[in-house]
Write an enzyme that holds these catalytic residues in place. Structure first.
Site, PDB file in Angstrom:
ATOM      1  N   CYS A  68      40.435 101.425  79.521  1.00 30.00           N
ATOM      2  CA  CYS A  68      41.025 101.940  80.756  1.00 30.00           C
ATOM      3  C   CYS A  68      40.084 102.952  81.416  1.00 30.00           C
ATOM      4  O   CYS A  68      39.011 102.594  81.870  1.00 30.00           O
ATOM      5  CB  CYS A  68      42.410 102.504  80.490  1.00 30.00           C
ATOM      6  SG  CYS A  68      43.411 102.664  81.993  1.00 30.00           S
ATOM      7  N   HIS A  70      45.561  98.257  77.357  1.00 34.14           N
ATOM      8  CA  HIS A  70      46.117  99.107  76.306  1.00 34.14           C
ATOM      9  C   HIS A  70      46.846  98.218  75.294  1.00 34.14           C
ATOM     10  O   HIS A  70      47.391  97.174  75.646  1.00 34.14           O
ATOM     11  CB  HIS A  70      47.104 100.111  76.886  1.00 34.14           C
ATOM     12  CG  HIS A  70      46.467 101.163  77.730  1.00 34.14           C
ATOM     13  ND1 HIS A  70      45.617 102.113  77.213  1.00 34.14           N
ATOM     14  CD2 HIS A  70      46.545 101.409  79.067  1.00 34.14           C
ATOM     15  CE1 HIS A  70      45.213 102.913  78.179  1.00 34.14           C
ATOM     16  NE2 HIS A  70      45.756 102.509  79.322  1.00 34.14           N
TER      17      HIS A  70
END
Length: 493
Positions: A333, A435
């Site tokens: 991310c 994630h």
């Protein structure tokens, strides 16, 4: 409000409210109750994306899984995600509604926040038998009580029998209990039906005189003495990373995670920590990188500020040199964005508008925008092994574009969706928006096996279960341990 409920509050932060609430969810679910967890307001950078694309605190997702139900945004109607400079992003019922500083938050969001809490509880009441509510911090913060959206206001609204949890491991437990009860209003104190002494280590009989005194002093029974269980339960606060053990006697691999100031979703690494042959070490950007088998840049809520800090401390250069020498680097991310060529924030979403040079290890350019992407994903891997199913979720405001390369084979899509990540041709530099990547057992093992091969170690079997099965076992173990030491009778109808 007519709804069966249990409230769990604590004398302090880190008393163990999340653990006790999670255990109660699993205990009651095993007894046949349809249970929903609830936390009116949570401040956390560990988030989860629900099936409808809403954000909630990761702890409430874990509690939903403990209850055997799907996470809903109504289980955490207000999520505050700190961004630095005393500001937070405000998320109400799963959707970002603004960014505000601490002084203005209650002025702007107290009333709409309480409406969201009421509406969420009313919705949960139509679908569940009982709601297990978790408070935050202490219910007796005198300077905050008049605007507390999480603790006794919720308990009074539900007329919920309330557990008061105290951490005895740090000392001062009896003073904490008595002091908290003294500071509660009579109406609030009347709702406290039992005290739970948490994180107890030692011989129970030595505690009995103190329990007898406390019950006589307060008129409230001690309904549980819970042994120290924190080491098997995922932390919610990044401060807990400072206390995590980094040494494993039989670890074959050493993986270093850079503990960025606004590290987000460090729960991504729980599956790595669960691997018996892997030691995960968290270091600050000011520490020496050393020579681990892999370096991970995690997610962050303030990508640009953390990038600048990495450059100022010399950690950025250390990671670049480590990668140039053949070391394995993974960015997730915000960490993925940092590994790119450039990050632009034309609207000043994260602070001051500008363009910032990344570590230039991956050929991506990122623009921070006001529109957040939050969604669950199911994809298929290209690397480190073709065709592995991978599930996870995205939460990011940046849009990353892959730049054309002279050598078309220099970098390849990590998954069947090129927008989710890249890996270089040597499989040394990896980046992904996903994630929960390591939750996928076969993918995790395949990635670790590449590191093992570099060390001349035998590969581990890749036909392993996903981390959720280990998590289920952990939740069962915690619930069983808590159930053996907690009397819930006064709290159930």
């Amino acid at each position: 409000m007519a709804m069966k409920s249990i409230m769990v509050v604590g004398t302090t932060s880190h008393a163990g409210k999340s653990l006790i609430s999670t255990a109660i969810c699993r205990i009651l679910s095993r007894r046949g109750w349809r249970v929903a967890p609830f936390k009116g307001q949570n401040m956390a950078l560990n988030a989860y994306v629900t099936a409808n694309g809403g954000e909630i605190g990761y702890a409430q997702a874990v509690q939903a899984w403990a209850a055997g139900v799907v996470p809903w945004v109504e289980m955490n109607p207000i999520l505050l995600k700190p961004q630095g400079d005393m500001t937070s992003q405000v998320i109400i019922r799963g959707r970002p509604v603004g960014r505000v500083n601490a002084a203005d938050y209650y002025e702007q969001y107290f009333e709409p926040g309480w409406r969201a809490i009421e509406e969420s509880l009313q919705h949960l009441a139509t679908e569940f038998d009982l709601v297990v509510c978790e408070g935050a911090g202490s219910p007796a913060e005198i300077n905050l009580k008049h605007r507390d959206l999480t603790n006794m206001r919720v308990a009074k609204y539900l007329n919920a029998p309330t557990l008061l949890v105290v951490d005895i491991d740090r000392g001062g437990a009896f003073a904490h209990v008595v002091g908290t009860l003294e500071l509660l209003d009579p109406e609030e104190r009347q709702l406290i039906k039992g005290v739970v002494i948490n994180k107890f280590r030692g011989q129970r009989s030595l505690l009995d005189p103190g329990i007898k005194w406390l019950e006589e002093r307060t008129g409230i029974p001690v309904v549980g003495v819970i042994p120290y269980l924190q080491e098997v339960f995922p932390a919610e606060d990044s401060l807990d990373l400072l206390e995590r053990k980094t040494h494993k006697a039989h670890a074959d691999l050493q993986i270093t995670v850079v503990r960025l100031p606004r590290i987000a979703n460090f729960t991504d690494f729980d599956p790595l920590e669960s691997e018996p042959t892997v030691a995960v070490k968290y270091i600050s950007p000011k520490q020496d990188l050393g020579h681990p088998d892999a370096v991970i840049l995690p997610g962050t809520k303030t990508t640009i500020a953390d990038l600048i800090l990495l450059q100022k401390t010399g950690m950025a250069e250390a990671i670049q040199n480590y990668a140039a020498s053949g070391g394995t680097v993974l960015g997730i991310c915000g960490g993925y964005q940092i590994l790119g060529q450039m990050i632009a924030d034309p609207e000043g979403i994260e602070g001051q508008a500008g363009r910032y040079q990344g570590l230039n290890l991956l050929p991506i350019r990122t623009v921070i925008t006001g529109q957040k992407i939050a969604r669950q994903r199911q994809v298929s891997s290209n690397f480190p092994q073709q065709g592995l199913p991978v599930n996870g979720f995205e939460i990011h405001q940046g849009r990353s574009r892959v730049e054309p390369q002279g050598d078309s084979q220099a970098f390849q899509p990590l998954f069947d969706d090129v927008n989710l990540g890249l890996v270089d041709s040597c499989q040394s530099v990896w980046g992904s928006y996903l994630h929960g990547l390591f939750d996928n057992g076969p993918w995790r093992r395949a990635w670790l096996n590449r590191l093992r091969q570099q060390r001349g170690l035998k590969s581990l079997p890749t036909g392993v279960a996903n981390y959720r099965e280990q998590r289920e076992q952990m939740l069962d173990n915690i619930a069983t341990e808590v159930e053996n030491h907690l009397d819930l009778t006064p709290f159930l109808p």
